[in-house]
Design a protein around this motif. Structure first.
Motif, PDB file in Angstrom:
ATOM      1  N   GLY A  57       1.054  -9.849  -5.915  1.00 10.06           N
ATOM      2  CA  GLY A  57       0.663  -9.213  -7.174  1.00 10.06           C
ATOM      3  C   GLY A  57       1.331  -7.852  -7.187  1.00 10.06           C
ATOM      4  N   SER A  58       2.212  -7.613  -8.163  1.00 10.09           N
ATOM      5  CA  SER A  58       3.035  -6.411  -8.096  1.00 10.09           C
ATOM      6  C   SER A  58       3.370  -5.913  -9.490  1.00 10.09           C
ATOM      7  N   GLN A  59       3.266  -4.605  -9.678  1.00 14.83           N
ATOM      8  CA  GLN A  59       3.600  -4.022 -10.980  1.00 14.83           C
ATOM      9  C   GLN A  59       5.023  -3.454 -10.976  1.00 14.83           C
ATOM     10  N   THR A  60       5.366  -2.778  -9.888  1.00 16.65           N
ATOM     11  CA  THR A  60       6.683  -2.116  -9.866  1.00 16.65           C
ATOM     12  C   THR A  60       7.563  -2.610  -8.720  1.00 16.65           C
ATOM     13  N   GLY A  61       7.198  -3.748  -8.122  1.00 15.54           N
ATOM     14  CA  GLY A  61       8.115  -4.421  -7.201  1.00 15.54           C
ATOM     15  C   GLY A  61       7.877  -4.214  -5.715  1.00 15.54           C
ATOM     16  N   THR A  62       6.976  -3.306  -5.335  1.00 13.45           N
ATOM     17  CA  THR A  62       6.804  -3.057  -3.892  1.00 13.45           C
ATOM     18  C   THR A  62       6.235  -4.286  -3.182  1.00 13.45           C
ATOM     19  N   ALA A  63       5.153  -4.832  -3.717  1.00 16.32           N
ATOM     20  CA  ALA A  63       4.534  -5.996  -3.065  1.00 16.32           C
ATOM     21  C   ALA A  63       5.507  -7.174  -3.052  1.00 16.32           C
ATOM     22  N   GLU A  64       6.294  -7.290  -4.090  1.00 19.36           N
ATOM     23  CA  GLU A  64       7.262  -8.394  -4.140  1.00 19.36           C
ATOM     24  C   GLU A  64       8.324  -8.214  -3.052  1.00 19.36           C
ATOM     25  N   THR A 104      -0.882  -7.511  -2.515  1.00 18.03           N
ATOM     26  CA  THR A 104      -1.085  -7.060  -3.899  1.00 18.03           C
ATOM     27  C   THR A 104      -1.298  -5.555  -3.991  1.00 18.03           C
ATOM     28  N   SER A 105      -0.841  -5.004  -5.086  1.00 11.41           N
ATOM     29  CA  SER A 105      -1.147  -3.612  -5.392  1.00 11.41           C
ATOM     30  C   SER A 105      -2.378  -3.564  -6.294  1.00 11.41           C
ATOM     31  N   THR A 106      -2.785  -2.344  -6.651  1.00 11.46           N
ATOM     32  CA  THR A 106      -3.870  -2.118  -7.619  1.00 11.46           C
ATOM     33  C   THR A 106      -3.315  -1.189  -8.689  1.00 11.46           C
ATOM     34  N   TYR A 107      -3.686  -1.422  -9.942  1.00 10.78           N
ATOM     35  CA  TYR A 107      -3.191  -0.571 -11.027  1.00 10.78           C
ATOM     36  C   TYR A 107      -4.297  -0.083 -11.940  1.00 10.78           C
ATOM     37  N   GLY A 108      -3.883   0.700 -12.929  1.00 11.10           N
ATOM     38  CA  GLY A 108      -4.845   1.223 -13.901  1.00 11.10           C
ATOM     39  C   GLY A 108      -5.948   1.955 -13.156  1.00 11.10           C
ATOM     40  N   ASP A 109      -7.166   1.575 -13.439  1.00 14.32           N
ATOM     41  CA  ASP A 109      -8.313   2.179 -12.761  1.00 14.32           C
ATOM     42  C   ASP A 109      -8.976   1.081 -11.930  1.00 14.32           C
ATOM     43  N   GLY A 110      -8.286   0.680 -10.862  1.00 19.01           N
ATOM     44  CA  GLY A 110      -8.824  -0.398 -10.016  1.00 19.01           C
ATOM     45  C   GLY A 110      -8.554  -1.783 -10.550  1.00 19.01           C
ATOM     46  N   GLU A 111      -7.542  -1.918 -11.417  1.00 22.53           N
ATOM     47  CA  GLU A 111      -7.235  -3.227 -12.015  1.00 22.53           C
ATOM     48  C   GLU A 111      -6.161  -3.943 -11.207  1.00 22.53           C
ATOM     49  N   GLY A 142      -2.045   0.513  -2.168  1.00 23.95           N
ATOM     50  CA  GLY A 142      -2.787   1.403  -3.061  1.00 23.95           C
ATOM     51  C   GLY A 142      -2.452   2.851  -2.807  1.00 23.95           C
ATOM     52  N   ASP A 143      -3.293   3.680  -3.376  1.00 28.72           N
ATOM     53  CA  ASP A 143      -3.091   5.127  -3.270  1.00 28.72           C
ATOM     54  C   ASP A 143      -4.493   5.745  -3.300  1.00 28.72           C
ATOM     55  N   SER A 144      -4.846   6.408  -2.194  1.00 18.79           N
ATOM     56  CA  SER A 144      -6.228   6.890  -2.065  1.00 18.79           C
ATOM     57  C   SER A 144      -6.529   8.058  -2.996  1.00 18.79           C
ATOM     58  N   SER A 145      -5.540   8.517  -3.758  1.00 18.17           N
ATOM     59  CA  SER A 145      -5.870   9.550  -4.743  1.00 18.17           C
ATOM     60  C   SER A 145      -6.554   8.927  -5.971  1.00 18.17           C
ATOM     61  N   TYR A 146      -6.547   7.595  -6.032  1.00 14.88           N
ATOM     62  CA  TYR A 146      -7.282   6.900  -7.107  1.00 14.88           C
ATOM     63  C   TYR A 146      -8.693   6.566  -6.628  1.00 14.88           C
ATOM     64  N   ALA A 147      -9.630   6.619  -7.557  1.00  9.16           N
ATOM     65  CA  ALA A 147     -11.035   6.387  -7.185  1.00  9.16           C
ATOM     66  C   ALA A 147     -11.238   4.984  -6.617  1.00  9.16           C
ATOM     67  N   GLU A 148     -10.559   4.008  -7.199  1.00 12.59           N
ATOM     68  CA  GLU A 148     -10.751   2.612  -6.774  1.00 12.59           C
ATOM     69  C   GLU A 148      -9.614   2.214  -5.840  1.00 12.59           C
ATOM     70  N   PHE A 149      -9.669   2.756  -4.625  1.00  6.23           N
ATOM     71  CA  PHE A 149      -8.577   2.547  -3.669  1.00  6.23           C
ATOM     72  C   PHE A 149      -8.467   1.065  -3.277  1.00  6.23           C
ATOM     73  N   CYS A 150      -7.274   0.512  -3.461  1.00  7.15           N
ATOM     74  CA  CYS A 150      -6.969  -0.862  -3.028  1.00  7.15           C
ATOM     75  C   CYS A 150      -7.953  -1.894  -3.571  1.00  7.15           C
ATOM     76  N   LYS A 151      -8.503  -1.636  -4.752  1.00  8.32           N
ATOM     77  CA  LYS A 151      -9.603  -2.481  -5.255  1.00  8.32           C
ATOM     78  C   LYS A 151      -9.179  -3.943  -5.434  1.00  8.32           C
TER      79      LYS A 151
HETATM   80  C1  LIG Z   1      -0.442   4.083 -13.113  1.00  7.63           C
HETATM   81  C2  LIG Z   1      -0.842   3.741 -11.706  1.00  7.63           C
HETATM   82  C3  LIG Z   1      -2.143   3.393 -11.452  1.00  7.63           C
HETATM   83  C4  LIG Z   1      -2.553   3.104 -10.133  1.00  7.63           C
HETATM   84  N1  LIG Z   1      -3.866   2.797  -9.873  1.00  7.63           N
HETATM   85  C5  LIG Z   1      -4.271   2.623  -8.597  1.00  7.63           C
HETATM   86  C6  LIG Z   1      -5.651   2.380  -8.287  1.00  7.63           C
HETATM   87  O1  LIG Z   1      -6.527   2.318  -9.152  1.00  7.63           O
HETATM   88  N2  LIG Z   1      -5.995   2.202  -6.987  1.00  7.63           N
HETATM   89  C7  LIG Z   1      -5.084   2.245  -5.972  1.00  7.63           C
HETATM   90  O2  LIG Z   1      -5.475   2.113  -4.823  1.00  7.63           O
HETATM   91  N3  LIG Z   1      -3.760   2.455  -6.223  1.00  7.63           N
HETATM   92  C8  LIG Z   1      -3.333   2.649  -7.505  1.00  7.63           C
HETATM   93  N4  LIG Z   1      -2.001   2.868  -7.775  1.00  7.63           N
HETATM   94  C9  LIG Z   1      -1.020   2.871  -6.650  1.00  7.63           C
HETATM   95  C10 LIG Z   1      -0.249   1.531  -6.496  1.00  7.63           C
HETATM   96  O3  LIG Z   1      -1.120   0.468  -6.193  1.00  7.63           O
HETATM   97  C11 LIG Z   1       0.774   1.690  -5.362  1.00  7.63           C
HETATM   98  O4  LIG Z   1       1.738   2.638  -5.755  1.00  7.63           O
HETATM   99  C12 LIG Z   1       1.466   0.397  -4.976  1.00  7.63           C
HETATM  100  O5  LIG Z   1       2.230   0.615  -3.791  1.00  7.63           O
HETATM  101  C13 LIG Z   1       2.379  -0.158  -6.036  1.00  7.63           C
HETATM  102  O6  LIG Z   1       2.852  -1.434  -5.633  1.00  7.63           O
HETATM  103  P1  LIG Z   1       3.697  -2.377  -6.612  1.00  7.63           P
HETATM  104  O7  LIG Z   1       5.036  -1.708  -6.806  1.00  7.63           O
HETATM  105  O8  LIG Z   1       3.841  -3.665  -5.883  1.00  7.63           O
HETATM  106  O9  LIG Z   1       2.951  -2.544  -7.887  1.00  7.63           O
HETATM  107  C14 LIG Z   1      -1.599   3.146  -9.082  1.00  7.63           C
HETATM  108  C15 LIG Z   1      -0.272   3.492  -9.370  1.00  7.63           C
HETATM  109  C16 LIG Z   1       0.107   3.794 -10.661  1.00  7.63           C
HETATM  110  C17 LIG Z   1       1.541   4.181 -10.919  1.00  7.63           C
END
Ligand SMILES: Cc1cc2nc3c(=O)[nH]c(=O)nc-3n(C[C@H](O)[C@H](O)[C@H](O)COP(=O)(O)O)c2cc1C
Length: 196
Positions: A57-64, A104-111, A142-151
């Protein structure tokens, strides 16, 4: 029992280093013989020949791209791995998979990332199938600066277990710098697959 070289042994520094390496080798053999369930580091991988699905599951290609790296590595050890985009999968597909490695990554607000959203929703519905024959492991980006880390990764890990699947190894969560956790997860997977 552990063989050691006394501090005051009458040897030069380089001789001590040689003897220490020699004793370490003997200690490792003794430990292996007294605890045969512990896999030896020099043992050939018995993960060889296993058929493995790597789903991402990947938004910007890292997981892929990590999926591709993992697949190459496992195939070089004799495994037969194939990569699947979660967008092309349904939970029913998991009934025919023996070993699943989910990155898988996590996006949005834990989506979940877009390509994993439908699969994530279907897996959490009541109609999701029992998965007692599945062995799996999750690498969560994920990124621990987001509230829903690795959700999203956590969701998948917990839901697969709730559906009866068995963990090959515990989930590994990566915070921004994913290189080291990815390597460590990969090593654990190789050992875990040998036992699975
Ligand atoms: C707009 C945006 C929202 C994100 N939301 C979260 C989040 O809610 N929780 C989290 O742990 N990481 C979050 N991340 C971090 C991504 O999960 C992380 O950068 C991941 O390595 C991206 O992998 P991908 O390229 O496979 O999608 C977010 C990143 C972006 C750019």
């Amino acid at each position: 029992m552990k063989l050691t070289l006394p501090e005051n042994a009458p040897f030069s520094c380089s001789q001590k280093m040689w003897i220490k390496g020699f004793l370490d080798g003997i200690n490792s053999t003794i430990q292996q013989q007294s605890n045969p369930s512990q896999p030896s580091l020099t043992e050939p991988s018995t993960a060889s020949g296993k058929s493995i699905t790597i789903a991402f599951g990947s938004q910007t290609g890292t997981a892929e791209s990590l999926s591709k790296k993992l697949s190459k590595k496992l195939n070089s050890k004799g495994c037969i791995s194939s990569i699947r985009d979660l967008a092309s999968m349904t939970p029913d597909d998991l009934k025919n998979i023996e070993h699943l490695l989910l990155i898988t990554s996590t996006y949005g607000d834990g989506e979940p990332p877009d390509n994993a959203a439908t699969f994530h929703r279907l897996l959490h519905e009541e109609t999701a199938p029992p998965l007692n024959t599945l062995a799996y492991s999750v690498l969560a980006l994920g990124d621990s600066s987001y509230a829903e880390f690795c959700k999203c990764g956590r969701d998948f890990d917990q839901r697969l277990a709730a559906l009866g699947a068995k963990r090959i190894t515990p989930i590994v969560e990566c915070d921004v710098d994913y290189d080291d956790p990815f390597e460590s997860w990969t090593s654990q997977i190789e050992l875990g697959l040998s036992a699975a």
